[in-house]
Design a protein around this motif. Sequence first.
Motif, PDB file in Angstrom:
ATOM      1  N   LYS A 172       0.828  -1.204   0.000  1.00  0.00           N
ATOM      2  CA  LYS A 172       0.000   0.000   0.000  1.00  0.00           C
ATOM      3  C   LYS A 172       0.867   1.260   0.000  1.00  0.00           C
ATOM      4  CE  LYS A 172      -4.175  -1.855   2.189  1.00  0.00           C
ATOM      5  NZ  LYS A 172      -5.085  -1.755   3.364  1.00  0.00           N
ATOM      6  N   ASP A 173       1.971   1.214   0.723  1.00  0.00           N
ATOM      7  CA  ASP A 173       2.860   2.377   0.762  1.00  0.00           C
ATOM      8  C   ASP A 173       3.452   2.652  -0.616  1.00  0.00           C
ATOM      9  OD1 ASP A 173       4.512   4.410   2.259  1.00  0.00           O
ATOM     10  OD2 ASP A 173       6.123   3.141   1.497  1.00  0.00           O
ATOM     11  N   LEU A 174       3.841   1.602  -1.333  1.00  0.00           N
ATOM     12  CA  LEU A 174       4.386   1.779  -2.678  1.00  0.00           C
ATOM     13  C   LEU A 174       3.336   2.350  -3.626  1.00  0.00           C
ATOM     14  CD1 LEU A 174       6.476  -1.494  -2.976  1.00  0.00           C
ATOM     15  CD2 LEU A 174       7.385   0.811  -3.214  1.00  0.00           C
ATOM     16  N   ILE A 175       2.103   1.830  -3.541  1.00  0.00           N
ATOM     17  CA  ILE A 175       1.032   2.331  -4.405  1.00  0.00           C
ATOM     18  C   ILE A 175       0.753   3.798  -4.108  1.00  0.00           C
ATOM     19  CG2 ILE A 175      -1.418   2.102  -4.989  1.00  0.00           C
ATOM     20  CD1 ILE A 175      -1.158  -0.886  -4.366  1.00  0.00           C
ATOM     21  N   ARG A 176       0.705   4.151  -2.830  1.00  0.00           N
ATOM     22  CA  ARG A 176       0.431   5.543  -2.467  1.00  0.00           C
ATOM     23  C   ARG A 176       1.546   6.470  -2.945  1.00  0.00           C
ATOM     24  NH1 ARG A 176      -3.176   7.973   0.591  1.00  0.00           N
ATOM     25  NH2 ARG A 176      -3.955   6.077   1.576  1.00  0.00           N
ATOM     26  N   ARG A 177       2.792   6.029  -2.824  1.00  0.00           N
ATOM     27  CA  ARG A 177       3.911   6.846  -3.296  1.00  0.00           C
ATOM     28  C   ARG A 177       3.789   7.104  -4.793  1.00  0.00           C
ATOM     29  NH1 ARG A 177       8.835   3.386  -1.423  1.00  0.00           N
ATOM     30  NH2 ARG A 177       9.868   4.598  -3.051  1.00  0.00           N
ATOM     31  N   PHE A 178       3.452   6.059  -5.543  1.00  0.00           N
ATOM     32  CA  PHE A 178       3.331   6.217  -6.994  1.00  0.00           C
ATOM     33  C   PHE A 178       2.152   7.120  -7.343  1.00  0.00           C
ATOM     34  CE2 PHE A 178       1.933   4.827 -11.233  1.00  0.00           C
ATOM     35  CZ  PHE A 178       3.124   4.976 -11.926  1.00  0.00           C
ATOM     36  N   VAL A 179       1.027   6.916  -6.673  1.00  0.00           N
ATOM     37  CA  VAL A 179      -0.162   7.732  -6.907  1.00  0.00           C
ATOM     38  C   VAL A 179       0.140   9.207  -6.642  1.00  0.00           C
ATOM     39  CG1 VAL A 179      -2.458   8.288  -6.000  1.00  0.00           C
ATOM     40  CG2 VAL A 179      -1.878   5.927  -6.562  1.00  0.00           C
ATOM     41  N   ASP A 180       0.829   9.492  -5.556  1.00  0.00           N
ATOM     42  CA  ASP A 180       1.142  10.880  -5.209  1.00  0.00           C
ATOM     43  C   ASP A 180       2.042  11.526  -6.257  1.00  0.00           C
ATOM     44  OD1 ASP A 180      -0.385  10.621  -2.950  1.00  0.00           O
ATOM     45  OD2 ASP A 180       1.296  10.328  -1.579  1.00  0.00           O
ATOM     46  N   GLU A 181       3.009  10.760  -6.766  1.00  0.00           N
ATOM     47  CA  GLU A 181       3.925  11.304  -7.770  1.00  0.00           C
ATOM     48  C   GLU A 181       3.179  11.623  -9.069  1.00  0.00           C
ATOM     49  OE1 GLU A 181       7.119   8.571  -8.298  1.00  0.00           O
ATOM     50  OE2 GLU A 181       7.873   8.778  -6.252  1.00  0.00           O
ATOM     51  N   VAL A 182       2.350  10.687  -9.519  1.00  0.00           N
ATOM     52  CA  VAL A 182       1.608  10.906 -10.767  1.00  0.00           C
ATOM     53  C   VAL A 182       0.579  12.023 -10.591  1.00  0.00           C
ATOM     54  CG1 VAL A 182       0.067   9.853 -12.465  1.00  0.00           C
ATOM     55  CG2 VAL A 182       1.960   8.535 -11.515  1.00  0.00           C
ATOM     56  N   ALA A 183      -0.082  12.045  -9.429  1.00  0.00           N
ATOM     57  CA  ALA A 183      -1.110  13.060  -9.174  1.00  0.00           C
ATOM     58  C   ALA A 183      -0.521  14.462  -9.231  1.00  0.00           C
ATOM     59  CB  ALA A 183      -1.764  12.817  -7.817  1.00  0.00           C
ATOM     60  N   GLU A 184       0.693  14.627  -8.742  1.00  0.00           N
ATOM     61  CA  GLU A 184       1.322  15.947  -8.761  1.00  0.00           C
ATOM     62  C   GLU A 184       1.521  16.423 -10.194  1.00  0.00           C
ATOM     63  OE1 GLU A 184       2.578  19.416  -7.273  1.00  0.00           O
ATOM     64  OE2 GLU A 184       1.786  17.734  -6.106  1.00  0.00           O
ATOM     65  N   VAL A 185       1.933  15.517 -11.073  1.00  0.00           N
ATOM     66  CA  VAL A 185       2.133  15.872 -12.481  1.00  0.00           C
ATOM     67  C   VAL A 185       0.804  16.197 -13.150  1.00  0.00           C
ATOM     68  CG1 VAL A 185       2.928  15.028 -14.722  1.00  0.00           C
ATOM     69  CG2 VAL A 185       4.226  14.486 -12.650  1.00  0.00           C
ATOM     70  N   LEU A 186      -0.203  15.346 -12.943  1.00  0.00           N
ATOM     71  CA  LEU A 186      -1.499  15.557 -13.587  1.00  0.00           C
ATOM     72  C   LEU A 186      -2.187  16.807 -13.066  1.00  0.00           C
ATOM     73  CD1 LEU A 186      -2.965  11.939 -13.788  1.00  0.00           C
ATOM     74  CD2 LEU A 186      -1.622  13.199 -15.461  1.00  0.00           C
ATOM     75  N   ARG A 187      -2.042  17.081 -11.787  1.00  0.00           N
ATOM     76  CA  ARG A 187      -2.673  18.273 -11.211  1.00  0.00           C
ATOM     77  C   ARG A 187      -2.118  19.536 -11.868  1.00  0.00           C
ATOM     78  NH1 ARG A 187      -1.782  16.988  -6.496  1.00  0.00           N
ATOM     79  NH2 ARG A 187      -3.726  15.900  -6.089  1.00  0.00           N
ATOM     80  N   THR A 188      -0.826  19.545 -12.120  1.00  0.00           N
ATOM     81  CA  THR A 188      -0.210  20.689 -12.796  1.00  0.00           C
ATOM     82  C   THR A 188      -0.759  20.842 -14.208  1.00  0.00           C
ATOM     83  OG1 THR A 188       1.817  20.420 -11.506  1.00  0.00           O
ATOM     84  CG2 THR A 188       1.974  21.695 -13.538  1.00  0.00           C
ATOM     85  N   GLN A 189      -0.943  19.714 -14.922  1.00  0.00           N
ATOM     86  CA  GLN A 189      -1.471  19.779 -16.282  1.00  0.00           C
ATOM     87  C   GLN A 189      -2.909  20.296 -16.290  1.00  0.00           C
ATOM     88  OE1 GLN A 189      -0.966  16.029 -18.246  1.00  0.00           O
ATOM     89  NE2 GLN A 189       1.249  15.998 -17.961  1.00  0.00           N
ATOM     90  N   VAL A 190      -3.706  19.878 -15.319  1.00  0.00           N
ATOM     91  CA  VAL A 190      -5.090  20.356 -15.239  1.00  0.00           C
ATOM     92  C   VAL A 190      -5.113  21.852 -14.958  1.00  0.00           C
ATOM     93  CG1 VAL A 190      -7.237  20.227 -13.922  1.00  0.00           C
ATOM     94  CG2 VAL A 190      -6.042  18.133 -14.559  1.00  0.00           C
ATOM     95  N   GLU A 191      -4.272  22.303 -14.041  1.00  0.00           N
ATOM     96  CA  GLU A 191      -4.251  23.724 -13.689  1.00  0.00           C
ATOM     97  C   GLU A 191      -3.788  24.578 -14.854  1.00  0.00           C
ATOM     98  OE1 GLU A 191      -1.716  23.751 -10.314  1.00  0.00           O
ATOM     99  OE2 GLU A 191      -3.262  23.058  -8.917  1.00  0.00           O
ATOM    100  N   ASN A 192      -2.913  24.041 -15.701  1.00  0.00           N
ATOM    101  CA  ASN A 192      -2.383  24.820 -16.825  1.00  0.00           C
ATOM    102  C   ASN A 192      -3.268  24.758 -18.064  1.00  0.00           C
ATOM    103  OD1 ASN A 192      -0.192  25.492 -15.290  1.00  0.00           O
ATOM    104  ND2 ASN A 192       1.135  23.893 -16.126  1.00  0.00           N
ATOM    105  N   ALA A 193      -4.286  23.907 -18.051  1.00  0.00           N
ATOM    106  CA  ALA A 193      -5.165  23.785 -19.212  1.00  0.00           C
ATOM    107  C   ALA A 193      -6.067  25.010 -19.316  1.00  0.00           C
ATOM    108  CB  ALA A 193      -6.007  22.512 -19.108  1.00  0.00           C
TER     109      ALA A 193
END
Length: 480
Positions: free
Chosen positions: A243-264
């Motif tokens: 679960k810790d590995l999944i959460r780490r990966f989710v957080d990393e990807v979410a940070e990238v996607l959140r930036t793309q959404v904000e810049n759209a």
Amino acid sequence: MTGNTDERPAGPAPSAAPGPDPDENRRQVLYWRLLARLFDPEEQAALESASLAVVEDIGLPPALLDPQASVDSVVQRHPELAAEFEGLMAPEPQDAGAARDRAAEVRRAALVSKVLLGVFAAGTGTVTAGQLTRWQSDAAWLERALGDLRGGRGAGSGAGGGGAGVSPTGTGGRATTPRPGRLIPEIGPELAAIEADLVARMRLREVLADPALAARLTPSMSLIEQLLRDKDNLSGLALANAKDLIRRFVDEVAEVLRTQVENATAGALDRSVPPKRVYRNLDLDRTIWKNLVNWSPEEERLYVDRLHYRHTARKTTPQRLIVVVDQSGSMVDSMVNCTILASIFAGLPKVDVHLIAYDTHALDLTPWVHDPFETLLRTNLGGGTDGTVAMALAQPKIAEPRSTAVVWISDFYEWRSEALFEAMAAIHRSGARFIPVGSVTSSGRGSVNPWFRERFKDLGTPVLSGHIRKLVHELKTFLT
């Protein structure tokens, strides 16, 4: 008078033909061994014996040639070598007038071969936890050997000099986790792929049960796929580490996607809403322009009788976004990305997001859409694909077609193609926005069933290419 029949004309004696350079031959032996082992794991008897003779002759330990010994273990037994591995492969300043140090090149060849073989000769077959640990250790030493090539960190950064205390795996008291993705861009993805392959060939549960080893795993899409597939067989410490590995990966990807959404692209300005009269909204240029009539030439002063502010409110209407994701084995990348993306859009004001995952069964994940971590834990990656079961859940959610978008992510290799396409065409004809997406990956690569591709094109809803940035832009356009 007796003549000397051996007399020769006076002049310089002819020079002897240059012989082979022994150091150059030694260096070639070591590099030929390196190539042989990279492309053929079987031992080459002649090259191995010749390399052993070279290594012993130049005063290096034979352990450098042992494929089972990591760089870390070599340094533990011979701490004086630690300093030589630091910045070993970094470019050195060239002095045009200086002669080549052939002996130093031979020594460097032996050390470089050890580092490269430890990382790139990953072998085949089942991998043990010890082998993964050894590879991660050698990957850390490769990072240190690259020196300045790592992206600005100088050779020897973080090193404490010679001795066992510089061990990358922390055996000397300092732990540094190898992060292949942080190496120079050209090889970072390759090293991450090698690590993912090692993890795929090992007993993952054994690794997860070891907190130290699990903490050193690099979260990647292939690793997350394995964890999601095996999560029902994990318990206790292994499940917690997964679960810790999944959460780490989710957080990393979410940070990238959140930036793309904000810049759209955002919605149009709503000028019917008066601007907030706060300093950050002050339109200084317009304020000066509108008050130029109040300029006093004598005093050289501009008198302002009215401040002007920018409109910041944007037109938004309540929108419903229904995301349907194929969670079959071929679409794992899309499942992870879209789960995270749905949670980001669910956090936007006046956006009602619903999430459905399917293979041969459909699952409504809407109650957990705000938490991609919990959503992924509830997925059940399968092999088959039957989009009609997902359609049965999606259609009742379309209450107001004009304010609804249905995003369908799949490779569209369905076994009820005709029935599914007719239902999709009906959604489009109802006035809802239907957005078919081939895949949602970072690379944009993905295969789409040609039968569906042609029919979506004829319908006027062509399949989006798989790059996630395009989907972000499409969704923001619909919501504004």
